[in-house]
Design a protein around this motif. Structure first.
Motif, PDB file in Angstrom:
ATOM      1  N   MET A 113      27.045  10.138   6.564  1.00 52.18           N
ATOM      2  CA  MET A 113      28.621  10.280   6.453  1.00 52.18           C
ATOM      3  C   MET A 113      28.734  11.468   7.037  1.00 52.18           C
ATOM      4  SD  MET A 113      29.503   8.816   2.576  1.00 52.18           S
ATOM      5  CE  MET A 113      29.717   7.219   2.150  1.00 52.18           C
ATOM      6  N   VAL A 114      30.164  11.741   7.759  1.00 55.13           N
ATOM      7  CA  VAL A 114      30.494  12.867   8.469  1.00 55.13           C
ATOM      8  C   VAL A 114      31.805  13.145   7.954  1.00 55.13           C
ATOM      9  CG1 VAL A 114      30.652  14.046  10.262  1.00 55.13           C
ATOM     10  CG2 VAL A 114      28.745  12.709  10.087  1.00 55.13           C
ATOM     11  N   PHE A 115      32.146  14.399   7.403  1.00 54.48           N
ATOM     12  CA  PHE A 115      33.694  14.424   7.148  1.00 54.48           C
ATOM     13  C   PHE A 115      34.105  16.108   7.127  1.00 54.48           C
ATOM     14  CE2 PHE A 115      30.369  13.853   3.818  1.00 54.48           C
ATOM     15  CZ  PHE A 115      30.353  15.008   3.036  1.00 54.48           C
ATOM     16  N   SER A 116      35.086  16.101   6.945  1.00 54.28           N
ATOM     17  CA  SER A 116      35.536  17.528   6.766  1.00 54.28           C
ATOM     18  C   SER A 116      35.785  18.238   5.319  1.00 54.28           C
ATOM     19  CB  SER A 116      37.077  17.699   7.375  1.00 54.28           C
ATOM     20  OG  SER A 116      38.171  16.950   6.660  1.00 54.28           O
ATOM     21  N   ILE A 117      35.648  19.372   5.006  1.00 53.10           N
ATOM     22  CA  ILE A 117      35.771  20.043   3.935  1.00 53.10           C
ATOM     23  C   ILE A 117      36.871  21.031   4.382  1.00 53.10           C
ATOM     24  CG2 ILE A 117      34.773  21.544   2.189  1.00 53.10           C
ATOM     25  CD1 ILE A 117      34.012  18.615   1.960  1.00 53.10           C
ATOM     26  N   GLU A 118      37.829  20.846   3.723  1.00 54.95           N
ATOM     27  CA  GLU A 118      39.255  21.778   4.435  1.00 54.95           C
ATOM     28  C   GLU A 118      40.190  22.088   3.415  1.00 54.95           C
ATOM     29  OE1 GLU A 118      41.975  19.800   7.226  1.00 54.95           O
ATOM     30  OE2 GLU A 118      40.419  18.185   7.281  1.00 54.95           O
ATOM     31  N   PRO A 119      39.869  22.947   2.115  1.00 55.37           N
ATOM     32  CA  PRO A 119      40.817  23.292   1.366  1.00 55.37           C
ATOM     33  C   PRO A 119      41.897  24.353   2.034  1.00 55.37           C
ATOM     34  CG  PRO A 119      38.874  24.633   1.132  1.00 55.37           C
ATOM     35  CD  PRO A 119      38.343  23.734   1.967  1.00 55.37           C
ATOM     36  N   GLY A 120      43.220  24.365   1.478  1.00 56.40           N
ATOM     37  CA  GLY A 120      44.119  25.075   1.887  1.00 56.40           C
ATOM     38  C   GLY A 120      45.163  25.482   0.650  1.00 56.40           C
ATOM     39  N   ILE A 121      45.634  26.550   0.848  1.00 55.51           N
ATOM     40  CA  ILE A 121      46.509  27.373   0.108  1.00 55.51           C
ATOM     41  C   ILE A 121      47.647  27.173   0.750  1.00 55.51           C
ATOM     42  CG2 ILE A 121      47.534  28.949  -1.540  1.00 55.51           C
ATOM     43  CD1 ILE A 121      44.644  29.432  -2.355  1.00 55.51           C
ATOM     44  N   TYR A 122      48.968  26.548   0.378  1.00 55.74           N
ATOM     45  CA  TYR A 122      50.253  26.517   1.052  1.00 55.74           C
ATOM     46  C   TYR A 122      51.149  26.819   0.134  1.00 55.74           C
ATOM     47  CZ  TYR A 122      46.652  23.756   3.919  1.00 55.74           C
ATOM     48  OH  TYR A 122      45.735  23.408   4.627  1.00 55.74           O
ATOM     49  N   ILE A 123      51.906  28.096   0.444  1.00 61.25           N
ATOM     50  CA  ILE A 123      53.142  28.458  -0.361  1.00 61.25           C
ATOM     51  C   ILE A 123      54.197  28.565   0.424  1.00 61.25           C
ATOM     52  CG2 ILE A 123      53.759  30.467  -1.772  1.00 61.25           C
ATOM     53  CD1 ILE A 123      50.945  31.489  -2.208  1.00 61.25           C
ATOM     54  N   ALA A 124      55.015  27.566   0.233  1.00 59.31           N
ATOM     55  CA  ALA A 124      56.491  27.285   0.869  1.00 59.31           C
ATOM     56  C   ALA A 124      57.152  28.528   1.218  1.00 59.31           C
ATOM     57  CB  ALA A 124      57.205  26.200   0.568  1.00 59.31           C
ATOM     58  N   GLY A 125      57.662  28.768   2.467  1.00 55.18           N
ATOM     59  CA  GLY A 125      58.518  30.094   2.639  1.00 55.18           C
ATOM     60  C   GLY A 125      57.342  31.488   2.876  1.00 55.18           C
ATOM     61  N   LYS A 126      56.317  31.362   2.339  1.00 59.88           N
ATOM     62  CA  LYS A 126      55.280  32.552   2.352  1.00 59.88           C
ATOM     63  C   LYS A 126      54.436  32.557   3.433  1.00 59.88           C
ATOM     64  CE  LYS A 126      54.194  35.726  -1.111  1.00 59.88           C
ATOM     65  NZ  LYS A 126      53.750  35.958  -2.554  1.00 59.88           N
ATOM     66  N   PHE A 127      53.542  31.670   3.264  1.00 59.44           N
ATOM     67  CA  PHE A 127      52.289  31.192   3.968  1.00 59.44           C
ATOM     68  C   PHE A 127      51.356  30.381   3.675  1.00 59.44           C
ATOM     69  CE2 PHE A 127      50.684  34.934   1.187  1.00 59.44           C
ATOM     70  CZ  PHE A 127      49.702  34.150   0.554  1.00 59.44           C
ATOM     71  N   GLY A 128      50.419  29.651   4.684  1.00 63.11           N
ATOM     72  CA  GLY A 128      49.504  28.816   4.517  1.00 63.11           C
ATOM     73  C   GLY A 128      48.452  29.251   5.269  1.00 63.11           C
ATOM     74  N   MET A 129      47.236  28.865   4.694  1.00 64.23           N
ATOM     75  CA  MET A 129      46.045  29.024   4.958  1.00 64.23           C
ATOM     76  C   MET A 129      44.929  27.890   4.903  1.00 64.23           C
ATOM     77  SD  MET A 129      45.221  33.043   3.617  1.00 64.23           S
ATOM     78  CE  MET A 129      46.565  34.216   3.486  1.00 64.23           C
ATOM     79  N   ARG A 130      44.125  27.549   5.646  1.00 63.69           N
ATOM     80  CA  ARG A 130      43.000  26.662   5.608  1.00 63.69           C
ATOM     81  C   ARG A 130      41.796  27.084   6.255  1.00 63.69           C
ATOM     82  NH1 ARG A 130      46.128  22.575   7.522  1.00 63.69           N
ATOM     83  NH2 ARG A 130      45.478  22.600   9.790  1.00 63.69           N
ATOM     84  N   ILE A 131      40.810  26.560   5.920  1.00 64.06           N
ATOM     85  CA  ILE A 131      39.506  26.804   6.744  1.00 64.06           C
ATOM     86  C   ILE A 131      38.845  25.322   6.596  1.00 64.06           C
ATOM     87  CG2 ILE A 131      37.072  27.756   6.716  1.00 64.06           C
ATOM     88  CD1 ILE A 131      38.557  30.237   4.859  1.00 64.06           C
ATOM     89  N   GLU A 132      38.281  24.907   7.884  1.00 65.46           N
ATOM     90  CA  GLU A 132      38.068  23.524   7.879  1.00 65.46           C
ATOM     91  C   GLU A 132      36.428  23.350   8.587  1.00 65.46           C
ATOM     92  OE1 GLU A 132      39.113  19.001   9.689  1.00 65.46           O
ATOM     93  OE2 GLU A 132      40.221  21.144  10.528  1.00 65.46           O
TER      94      GLU A 132
END
Length: 158
Positions: A113-132
């Motif tokens: 099996m092959v898949f992403s691991i990509e958690p993120g924090i997305y704060i509307a109107g402020k910022f978003g971040m993700r690492i995948e």
């Protein structure tokens, strides 16, 4: 909407390619000009979450437990309500295919099996971040297919 990149922007770069019919995918977050202490802390939380998800994603692992391993890092840091996406998606001949890595997918990971691991924090109107990264389940654990650094990147003099 389109606009010119400015100082203090946070940019999620999400890119991939196809090679011999197989898809690749990767996301990194970069900072333009500088980074605040809060942004640095949130980035470190997302990074730790991503790494815990990778560690948990081995042959025989129960997918909801993989999701929990990554999600608990964000929850314990107090940002649970800002991580509202699945942890990952399968990838192969299509960019998004089975298995989804999320709490409701009650399957066990199997070799191949092959898949992403990509958690993120997305704060509307402020910022978003993700690492995948893309993870391949192997006989003895897993292999991380992306090799790009996950260190904080600050682009200066834009």
């Amino acid at each position: 909407d389109q606009r010119v990149i400015q100082e203090k922007d946070i940019i999620i770069l999400d890119w991939g390619c196809k090679y011999n019919g197989m898809c690749a995918d990767m996301s990194r977050t970069v900072f333009v000009g500088d980074i605040t202490e809060e942004e640095r802390q949130v980035y470190e939380i997302v990074l730790k979450s991503q790494e815990e998800g990778e560690k948990a994603a081995v042959k025989g692992a129960y997918i909801p437990e993989v999701d929990k391993a990554a999600r608990d890092v964000i929850k314990d840091a107090g940002y649970e309500k800002y991580f509202f996406t699945r942890l990952g998606h399968g990838i192969g001949y299509s960019v998004h295919e089975a298995p989804d890595i999320k709490k409701s997918n009650q399957r066990y990971l199997e070799e191949g099996m092959v898949f992403s691991i990509e958690p993120g924090i997305y704060i509307a109107g402020k910022f978003g971040m993700r690492i995948e990264n893309i993870v391949a389940v192997t006989e003895n654990g897993n292999e991380i297919l992306n090799k790009a650094s996950k260190e904080i990147k600050i682009i200066k003099n834009v």
